[in-house]
Design a protein around this motif. Sequence first.
Motif, PDB file in Angstrom:
ATOM      1  N   SER A 111     -20.268   4.161 -19.704  1.00 38.14           N
ATOM      2  CA  SER A 111     -20.070   3.144 -18.681  1.00 38.14           C
ATOM      3  C   SER A 111     -18.607   3.032 -18.306  1.00 38.14           C
ATOM      4  CB  SER A 111     -20.585   1.785 -19.192  1.00 38.14           C
ATOM      5  OG  SER A 111     -19.889   1.411 -20.365  1.00 38.14           O
ATOM      6  N   GLU A 112     -18.352   2.623 -17.062  1.00 35.30           N
ATOM      7  CA  GLU A 112     -16.984   2.474 -16.599  1.00 35.30           C
ATOM      8  C   GLU A 112     -16.334   1.263 -17.278  1.00 35.30           C
ATOM      9  OE1 GLU A 112     -16.878   2.256 -12.417  1.00 35.30           O
ATOM     10  OE2 GLU A 112     -17.639   4.288 -12.091  1.00 35.30           O
ATOM     11  N   ARG A 113     -15.044   1.372 -17.523  1.00 31.82           N
ATOM     12  CA  ARG A 113     -14.313   0.258 -18.121  1.00 31.82           C
ATOM     13  C   ARG A 113     -14.145  -0.861 -17.111  1.00 31.82           C
ATOM     14  NH1 ARG A 113     -10.738   1.346 -22.401  1.00 31.82           N
ATOM     15  NH2 ARG A 113      -9.068   0.201 -21.362  1.00 31.82           N
ATOM     16  N   ASP A 114     -14.148  -2.093 -17.636  1.00 32.88           N
ATOM     17  CA  ASP A 114     -13.890  -3.235 -16.763  1.00 32.88           C
ATOM     18  C   ASP A 114     -12.446  -3.186 -16.272  1.00 32.88           C
ATOM     19  OD1 ASP A 114     -16.428  -4.259 -17.075  1.00 32.88           O
ATOM     20  OD2 ASP A 114     -15.901  -5.513 -18.790  1.00 32.88           O
ATOM     21  N   ILE A 115     -12.234  -3.713 -15.077  1.00 29.63           N
ATOM     22  CA  ILE A 115     -10.878  -3.769 -14.506  1.00 29.63           C
ATOM     23  C   ILE A 115     -10.568  -5.208 -14.131  1.00 29.63           C
ATOM     24  CG2 ILE A 115      -9.376  -3.021 -12.621  1.00 29.63           C
ATOM     25  CD1 ILE A 115     -10.988  -0.471 -12.425  1.00 29.63           C
ATOM     26  N   TYR A 116      -9.443  -5.705 -14.630  1.00 25.65           N
ATOM     27  CA  TYR A 116      -8.963  -7.035 -14.271  1.00 25.65           C
ATOM     28  C   TYR A 116      -7.750  -6.875 -13.362  1.00 25.65           C
ATOM     29  CZ  TYR A 116     -12.034  -8.921 -17.849  1.00 25.65           C
ATOM     30  OH  TYR A 116     -13.148  -9.261 -18.584  1.00 25.65           O
ATOM     31  N   THR A 117      -7.731  -7.635 -12.311  1.00 26.17           N
ATOM     32  CA  THR A 117      -6.644  -7.558 -11.339  1.00 26.17           C
ATOM     33  C   THR A 117      -5.635  -8.670 -11.591  1.00 26.17           C
ATOM     34  OG1 THR A 117      -8.100  -6.604  -9.667  1.00 26.17           O
ATOM     35  CG2 THR A 117      -6.044  -7.601  -8.895  1.00 26.17           C
ATOM     36  N   ILE A 118      -4.375  -8.284 -11.665  1.00 27.74           N
ATOM     37  CA  ILE A 118      -3.272  -9.234 -11.834  1.00 27.74           C
ATOM     38  C   ILE A 118      -2.482  -9.243 -10.536  1.00 27.74           C
ATOM     39  CG2 ILE A 118      -1.250  -9.848 -13.195  1.00 27.74           C
ATOM     40  CD1 ILE A 118      -2.348  -8.008 -15.413  1.00 27.74           C
ATOM     41  N   THR A 119      -2.566 -10.341  -9.801  1.00 25.20           N
ATOM     42  CA  THR A 119      -1.819 -10.470  -8.548  1.00 25.20           C
ATOM     43  C   THR A 119      -0.546 -11.250  -8.833  1.00 25.20           C
ATOM     44  OG1 THR A 119      -3.878 -10.481  -7.294  1.00 25.20           O
ATOM     45  CG2 THR A 119      -1.906 -11.250  -6.162  1.00 25.20           C
ATOM     46  N   ALA A 120       0.601 -10.620  -8.525  1.00 26.04           N
ATOM     47  CA  ALA A 120       1.893 -11.205  -8.887  1.00 26.04           C
ATOM     48  C   ALA A 120       2.669 -11.659  -7.660  1.00 26.04           C
ATOM     49  CB  ALA A 120       2.722 -10.184  -9.670  1.00 26.04           C
ATOM     50  N   THR A 121       3.233 -12.868  -7.764  1.00 23.72           N
ATOM     51  CA  THR A 121       4.054 -13.427  -6.685  1.00 23.72           C
ATOM     52  C   THR A 121       5.372 -13.908  -7.274  1.00 23.72           C
ATOM     53  OG1 THR A 121       2.064 -14.203  -5.534  1.00 23.72           O
ATOM     54  CG2 THR A 121       4.171 -15.147  -4.848  1.00 23.72           C
ATOM     55  N   ARG A 122       6.481 -13.503  -6.659  1.00 24.90           N
ATOM     56  CA  ARG A 122       7.799 -13.925  -7.143  1.00 24.90           C
ATOM     57  C   ARG A 122       8.000 -15.395  -6.835  1.00 24.90           C
ATOM     58  NH1 ARG A 122      10.886 -12.429 -11.188  1.00 24.90           N
ATOM     59  NH2 ARG A 122      13.124 -12.601 -10.774  1.00 24.90           N
ATOM     60  N   SER A 123       8.442 -16.173  -7.840  1.00 30.27           N
ATOM     61  CA  SER A 123       8.607 -17.613  -7.649  1.00 30.27           C
ATOM     62  C   SER A 123       9.696 -18.173  -8.550  1.00 30.27           C
ATOM     63  CB  SER A 123       7.275 -18.332  -7.944  1.00 30.27           C
ATOM     64  OG  SER A 123       7.409 -19.731  -7.828  1.00 30.27           O
ATOM     65  N   ASP A 124      10.851 -18.539  -7.925  1.00 31.56           N
ATOM     66  CA  ASP A 124      11.955 -19.184  -8.652  1.00 31.56           C
ATOM     67  C   ASP A 124      12.364 -18.434  -9.921  1.00 31.56           C
ATOM     68  OD1 ASP A 124      12.025 -21.237  -6.763  1.00 31.56           O
ATOM     69  OD2 ASP A 124      10.509 -22.397  -7.843  1.00 31.56           O
ATOM     70  N   GLY A 125      12.539 -17.128  -9.805  1.00 29.93           N
ATOM     71  CA  GLY A 125      12.995 -16.345 -10.957  1.00 29.93           C
ATOM     72  C   GLY A 125      11.878 -15.960 -11.915  1.00 29.93           C
ATOM     73  N   ASP A 127     -11.733  -4.439 -24.095  1.00 28.51           N
ATOM     74  CA  ASP A 127     -11.668  -3.015 -23.755  1.00 28.51           C
ATOM     75  C   ASP A 127     -11.729  -2.884 -22.241  1.00 28.51           C
ATOM     76  OD1 ASP A 127     -11.648  -0.269 -23.876  1.00 28.51           O
ATOM     77  OD2 ASP A 127     -13.801  -0.103 -24.273  1.00 28.51           O
ATOM     78  N   ALA A 128     -10.590  -3.049 -21.600  1.00 32.51           N
ATOM     79  CA  ALA A 128     -10.541  -3.060 -20.139  1.00 32.51           C
ATOM     80  C   ALA A 128      -9.180  -2.594 -19.654  1.00 32.51           C
ATOM     81  CB  ALA A 128     -10.839  -4.463 -19.615  1.00 32.51           C
ATOM     82  N   ASP A 129      -9.111  -2.262 -18.369  1.00 30.77           N
ATOM     83  CA  ASP A 129      -7.845  -1.911 -17.729  1.00 30.77           C
ATOM     84  C   ASP A 129      -7.340  -3.103 -16.937  1.00 30.77           C
ATOM     85  OD1 ASP A 129      -7.834   0.765 -18.634  1.00 30.77           O
ATOM     86  OD2 ASP A 129      -9.225   1.329 -17.029  1.00 30.77           O
ATOM     87  N   PHE A 130      -6.022  -3.237 -16.878  1.00 32.91           N
ATOM     88  CA  PHE A 130      -5.397  -4.327 -16.138  1.00 32.91           C
ATOM     89  C   PHE A 130      -4.526  -3.725 -15.035  1.00 32.91           C
ATOM     90  CE2 PHE A 130      -6.741  -6.255 -19.998  1.00 32.91           C
ATOM     91  CZ  PHE A 130      -7.001  -7.589 -19.700  1.00 32.91           C
ATOM     92  N   CYS A 131      -4.828  -4.063 -13.807  1.00 34.44           N
ATOM     93  CA  CYS A 131      -4.128  -3.515 -12.645  1.00 34.44           C
ATOM     94  C   CYS A 131      -3.200  -4.582 -12.060  1.00 34.44           C
ATOM     95  CB  CYS A 131      -5.139  -3.061 -11.607  1.00 34.44           C
ATOM     96  SG  CYS A 131      -4.400  -2.451 -10.080  1.00 34.44           S
ATOM     97  N   VAL A 132      -1.911  -4.296 -12.037  1.00 34.75           N
ATOM     98  CA  VAL A 132      -0.924  -5.232 -11.499  1.00 34.75           C
ATOM     99  C   VAL A 132      -0.627  -4.874 -10.049  1.00 34.75           C
ATOM    100  CG1 VAL A 132       1.388  -6.190 -11.732  1.00 34.75           C
ATOM    101  CG2 VAL A 132       0.104  -5.529 -13.777  1.00 34.75           C
ATOM    102  N   ARG A 133      -0.720  -5.843  -9.168  1.00 34.28           N
ATOM    103  CA  ARG A 133      -0.378  -5.638  -7.761  1.00 34.28           C
ATOM    104  C   ARG A 133       0.426  -6.841  -7.282  1.00 34.28           C
ATOM    105  NH1 ARG A 133      -3.293  -8.326  -4.007  1.00 34.28           N
ATOM    106  NH2 ARG A 133      -2.955  -6.654  -2.495  1.00 34.28           N
ATOM    107  N   VAL A 134       1.344  -6.577  -6.348  1.00 33.90           N
ATOM    108  CA  VAL A 134       2.137  -7.672  -5.795  1.00 33.90           C
ATOM    109  C   VAL A 134       1.370  -8.306  -4.639  1.00 33.90           C
ATOM    110  CG1 VAL A 134       4.352  -6.701  -6.482  1.00 33.90           C
ATOM    111  CG2 VAL A 134       3.371  -6.084  -4.270  1.00 33.90           C
ATOM    112  N   ALA A 135       1.555  -9.602  -4.472  1.00 36.36           N
ATOM    113  CA  ALA A 135       0.814 -10.331  -3.440  1.00 36.36           C
ATOM    114  C   ALA A 135       1.294  -9.983  -2.036  1.00 36.36           C
ATOM    115  CB  ALA A 135       0.941 -11.838  -3.682  1.00 36.36           C
ATOM    116  N   ASP A 136       2.570  -9.623  -1.900  1.00 34.46           N
ATOM    117  CA  ASP A 136       3.126  -9.271  -0.591  1.00 34.46           C
ATOM    118  C   ASP A 136       2.475  -7.971  -0.111  1.00 34.46           C
ATOM    119  OD1 ASP A 136       4.765  -8.215   1.492  1.00 34.46           O
ATOM    120  OD2 ASP A 136       6.425  -9.470   0.809  1.00 34.46           O
TER     121      ASP A 136
END
Length: 198
Positions: A2-16, A61-70
């Motif tokens: 079976s395919e591994r689960d993928i969690y999406t991390i959406t990142a936004t820059r905020s005050d440092g 047991d999953a992959d974590f994908c980081v993406r920027v919100a912009d």
Amino acid sequence: MSERDIYTITATRSDGWWALTISGPGLKRAYPTQVKRLEQAEEMARDLVATMLDTEPDKIDADFCVRVADEEIARVLETTLRARLAAELIRQQDAEATRTIVAALANRGYVHRDIGFLLGMSHQAISKLLDESAVTQLLTSPPGTLPLSPEVIAALEVLAEHSNVPDKGKLRLIRRPGGTTPSEARPTRRREGTRHPV
């Protein structure tokens, strides 16, 4: 499998800081958190997911994908990463072809300086290539069993026709039926005990 689960991390820059939103399988909604540096995002997200699913972080047991919100920056990043991947693949193919040609020419008795001249490389670089274990294995292969791709065969034919190295002889190439499978070169056997001069 079976395919591994993928969690999406959406990142936004905020005050440092980086404000993160985590979404994925098993989560009822997107959950917020924050980190100081993006390299900490996956660990923080894994802890959050483990808490929400009532389990331990190392059990996720999953992959974590980081993406920027912009979105504009995200598109530029994706284009850049694709270009870098393509360039890396080309570099690897070029390096493999170079190692194979160097090994083939050295196996025919070409000295390091002549190989370097033909390929536009220093004789030190040629020596380094010939010292690599993969090339050493090629050099010790019995005559007629050196595997060459069609591209390398074509390059060697050009070298055999136009090289100004004295006593180069003719490179006798054997192609298997079909023409698409790896070809073989049958180099002239060197006298026993002959070494590769620098």
